[in-house]
Structures are given as C-alpha cells and as structure tokens.
Design a protein around this motif. Structure first.
Motif, PDB file in Angstrom:
ATOM      1  N   THR A 131       1.943  35.532  45.102  1.00 50.23           N
ATOM      2  CA  THR A 131       2.219  36.741  45.988  1.00 50.23           C
ATOM      3  C   THR A 131       3.553  37.305  45.136  1.00 50.23           C
ATOM      4  O   THR A 131       4.243  36.692  44.675  1.00 50.23           O
ATOM      5  CB  THR A 131       2.425  36.520  47.497  1.00 50.23           C
ATOM      6  OG1 THR A 131       1.188  36.338  47.944  1.00 50.23           O
ATOM      7  CG2 THR A 131       3.063  38.080  47.723  1.00 50.23           C
ATOM      8  N   SER A 132       3.477  38.666  45.013  1.00 52.45           N
ATOM      9  CA  SER A 132       4.634  39.482  44.203  1.00 52.45           C
ATOM     10  C   SER A 132       5.853  39.216  44.916  1.00 52.45           C
ATOM     11  O   SER A 132       5.986  38.991  46.154  1.00 52.45           O
ATOM     12  CB  SER A 132       4.420  40.857  44.098  1.00 52.45           C
ATOM     13  OG  SER A 132       4.486  41.373  45.251  1.00 52.45           O
ATOM     14  N   GLU A 133       6.919  39.195  44.278  1.00 49.45           N
ATOM     15  CA  GLU A 133       8.195  39.110  44.827  1.00 49.45           C
ATOM     16  C   GLU A 133       8.472  40.239  45.825  1.00 49.45           C
ATOM     17  O   GLU A 133       8.978  40.126  46.797  1.00 49.45           O
ATOM     18  CB  GLU A 133       9.425  39.205  43.548  1.00 49.45           C
ATOM     19  CG  GLU A 133      10.778  38.995  44.105  1.00 49.45           C
ATOM     20  CD  GLU A 133      11.743  39.158  42.916  1.00 49.45           C
ATOM     21  OE1 GLU A 133      12.865  39.537  43.106  1.00 49.45           O
ATOM     22  OE2 GLU A 133      11.302  38.573  41.612  1.00 49.45           O
ATOM     23  N   GLU A 134       8.198  41.505  45.402  1.00 52.96           N
ATOM     24  CA  GLU A 134       8.142  42.641  46.219  1.00 52.96           C
ATOM     25  C   GLU A 134       7.692  42.321  47.378  1.00 52.96           C
ATOM     26  O   GLU A 134       8.301  42.607  48.573  1.00 52.96           O
ATOM     27  CB  GLU A 134       7.712  43.882  45.532  1.00 52.96           C
ATOM     28  CG  GLU A 134       7.935  44.964  46.313  1.00 52.96           C
ATOM     29  CD  GLU A 134       7.449  46.184  45.770  1.00 52.96           C
ATOM     30  OE1 GLU A 134       7.611  47.618  46.355  1.00 52.96           O
ATOM     31  OE2 GLU A 134       6.689  46.218  44.883  1.00 52.96           O
ATOM     32  N   ARG A 138       9.862  33.691  47.866  1.00 50.74           N
ATOM     33  CA  ARG A 138       8.375  33.120  47.980  1.00 50.74           C
ATOM     34  C   ARG A 138       8.578  31.804  48.813  1.00 50.74           C
ATOM     35  O   ARG A 138       7.659  31.744  49.873  1.00 50.74           O
ATOM     36  CB  ARG A 138       7.732  32.693  46.769  1.00 50.74           C
ATOM     37  CG  ARG A 138       7.303  33.945  45.941  1.00 50.74           C
ATOM     38  CD  ARG A 138       6.719  33.473  44.457  1.00 50.74           C
ATOM     39  NE  ARG A 138       6.335  34.744  43.966  1.00 50.74           N
ATOM     40  CZ  ARG A 138       7.148  35.220  42.790  1.00 50.74           C
ATOM     41  NH1 ARG A 138       8.066  35.060  42.708  1.00 50.74           N
ATOM     42  NH2 ARG A 138       6.455  36.415  42.270  1.00 50.74           N
TER      43      ARG A 138
END
Length: 313
Positions: free
Chosen positions: A228-231, A162
């Motif tokens: 936001t997602s890690e992916e 992130r």
C-alpha cells in the motif's frame, strides 16, 4: 470529565447562541482545532465544544463521541437556526477498502453540510508529514546525534507508516485499539542503513497467547500494508498509535545514529526521548503543523474552515 449537557440541551443551547461554534470529539481535538482556527481565522469569534461533555441518549451514543456528533448533526443540518454550528469528526476507517492493498475511496475531505470528517483516521494524522515530524522531534531532543537521526528517520518513514498501518488493522480486527504500543518498545525496531534505509519491527513471540495471536494477525496485515502507498498508510493508521510509535522509531534512530561513536550516550539519548509524555510529543507536532499551515500548507480540514469563513462574512 463532568457532563455539561444532554443532547437536547446542547441542541437548544446552540440554537440560542449567536457565536460560531465547532463541536469536536475530545479534549485533544479541541486544543488542535482552537490553535488551527486562531492561526488562520484570527478575526473570527468562535467557541469549540467537545462531545466528551455531552451525555449520550442511546446505546450508540452512550460511549461514542463521534456518534454523538453525527446524531446532533442529523438533527440540526436542515435547520437554519443552526447554520453557525459546525462539526468535525474522526474519519477512523470510513471509506478505506482493505483487500490485497488498502485503497482510499475518499481521496479528499468528505463533508455533509456543516459536518467535516478528517482526511486521515483522526486529527493527529495531519501531523504525519516528514517535515513536521522532523521539526517536532528535533525540538524535543537535545541529543548531539539528532541531525543524523533525522536523516535516517526521513529514509525510513515509509516503512514506519506501513508498520503502523498494519498494527492499526490488527488492533481493529482484535478489538484492541490501544494495545499496539504496549508490545512495540523502541528496542524492537531494527534499522539498517545503506543506500536506502530500512526499518523492521521485531515482535516478541511466545510471551502470552493473546500477544502471539496479535502478531499472527499483524503479519497478515503487514503483507497488505507493504503493498500500500505511504500516503494511504499515513491516512489509515490510528493517530494516537502513530504518534507513540513514531516517537519510539525516532528513539531507535537516535540510538542507531550514535551507536558507533558512543553506545552508552546514544542509549541514554534514546531512553530520554522515549520517556517524553505523549501530550508533549503531540503538542510539539501540532505546533509544527500550525507553522506549516501559516506558511501556506493546505493539509487541514478545509471544508470546515471554508464554511466558517462563509458563516462569519
């Protein structure tokens, strides 16, 4: 690097060639793709070219390797004479929607005939898997604290990605893609351990006006990346920036892991790891990636490989 071709000459040369050819952007891409195809397509004879060796013919293609590839592809994609010519381009920021959170509108590899875009920002983003990173970093460090450092690194990888995504977005807005590593030494990463490890980047403020401006833009995008997602962050962040920053995060993990036992030794280990060249870091991570691919991992440019298999049949 010496320019071997102009665009028309390259197009003509590949038309006459009987080999399967893959055109990628730069020399790092070439090495990674050669190793990938050699591992999973060992019976296929192929050659990998770089757009770096091709002279652009307009303002758009003059200094933009991705634009060269896309222009050559547009010219060749409807022609059967070029059915054995394949292309791989960096996705960069293509089809990411940046708002209160970042969403990935692509979801999977995008391709247009023989042109495949990477799933993440660039080919290095395929390395941003916790197991690959841990394997590559362990291989490069001889620290006695590396086992504990890997444990902490695994816990804080989400925070790390992130942070890198926020650095990438700030650099894009300010037009300074290569700038973030210059203001994020390993000592600027603060790690807190406990039930869940956390990572914070403490940027030096008040150094110069541009740096202060950068940190202000970073703060804005860190709020976005935090939601936001890690992916998605792993796909969005600039690959070269990620490799360098994650190296420094792991150096901070080495320091953190040995701090209570021997501060001098742990600082030495962190500095030694931090001073490894980016090419050596990328090489180790690429090797870990290839091993995972050989073990059945499908995290590679699938449309490109499937198209090459079909053409070689």
């Amino acid at each position: 690097m010496e320019l071997k071709y102009d665009l028309p000459k390259y197009i003509t040369m590949t038309k006459m060639s009987g080999k399967i050819r893959v055109l990628v952007e730069g020399k790092d891409d070439r090495g990674h793709v050669l190793n990938l195809l050699s591992a999973i397509c060992p019976s296929v004879k192929f050659k990998v070219d770089t757009a770096l060796e091709i002279r652009g013919d307009c303002n758009k293609t003059k200094n933009n390797n991705r634009a060269k590839i896309e222009k050559i592809h547009d010219h060749c994609k409807a022609k059967t004479s070029h059915r054995r010519l394949f292309f791989l381009c960096d996705r960069e920021f293509r089809n990411f929607d940046v708002a209160a959170v970042v969403t990935d509108q692509a979801k999977q590899h995008e391709f247009d005939g023989n042109l495949t875009w990477t799933l993440g920002h660039s080919i290095e983003n395929y390395f941003l898997n916790v197991s690959m990173l841990a394997e590559g970093f362990r291989y490069l460090s001889n620290s006695g604290y590396k086992t504990d450092a890997v444990k902490v690194f695994r816990e804080i990888l989400g925070d790390s990605l992130r942070i890198i995504a926020a650095l990438t977005l700030a650099a894009r807005e300010l037009g300074c893609a290569k700038y973030p590593p210059s203001i994020a030494p390993w000592q600027s990463f603060e790690i807190s351990t406990g039930e869940v490890g956390r990572l914070v980047l403490k940027g030096a403020r008040g150094v110069d006006s541009f740096q202060d401006k950068f940190w202000g833009v970073y703060d804005k995008f860190y709020t976005v990346a935090s939601s936001t997602s890690e992916e998605v962050c792993a796909r969005l962040c600039r690959g070269h920036t990620a490799v360098i920053i994650l190296q420094r995060v792991f150096a901070a993990c080495l320091y953190n892991a040995g701090l209570a036992d021997d501060e001098v030794s742990s600082r030495h280990d962190a500095n030694v790891f931090n001073n490894i060249g980016e090419a050596n870091i990328s090489s180790a991570l690429s090797e870990a990636w290839i091993k995972h691919v050989e073990a059945g991992c499908l995290d590679y440019p699938l449309p490109l490989v499937e198209s090459i298999y079909t053409a070689s049949a």
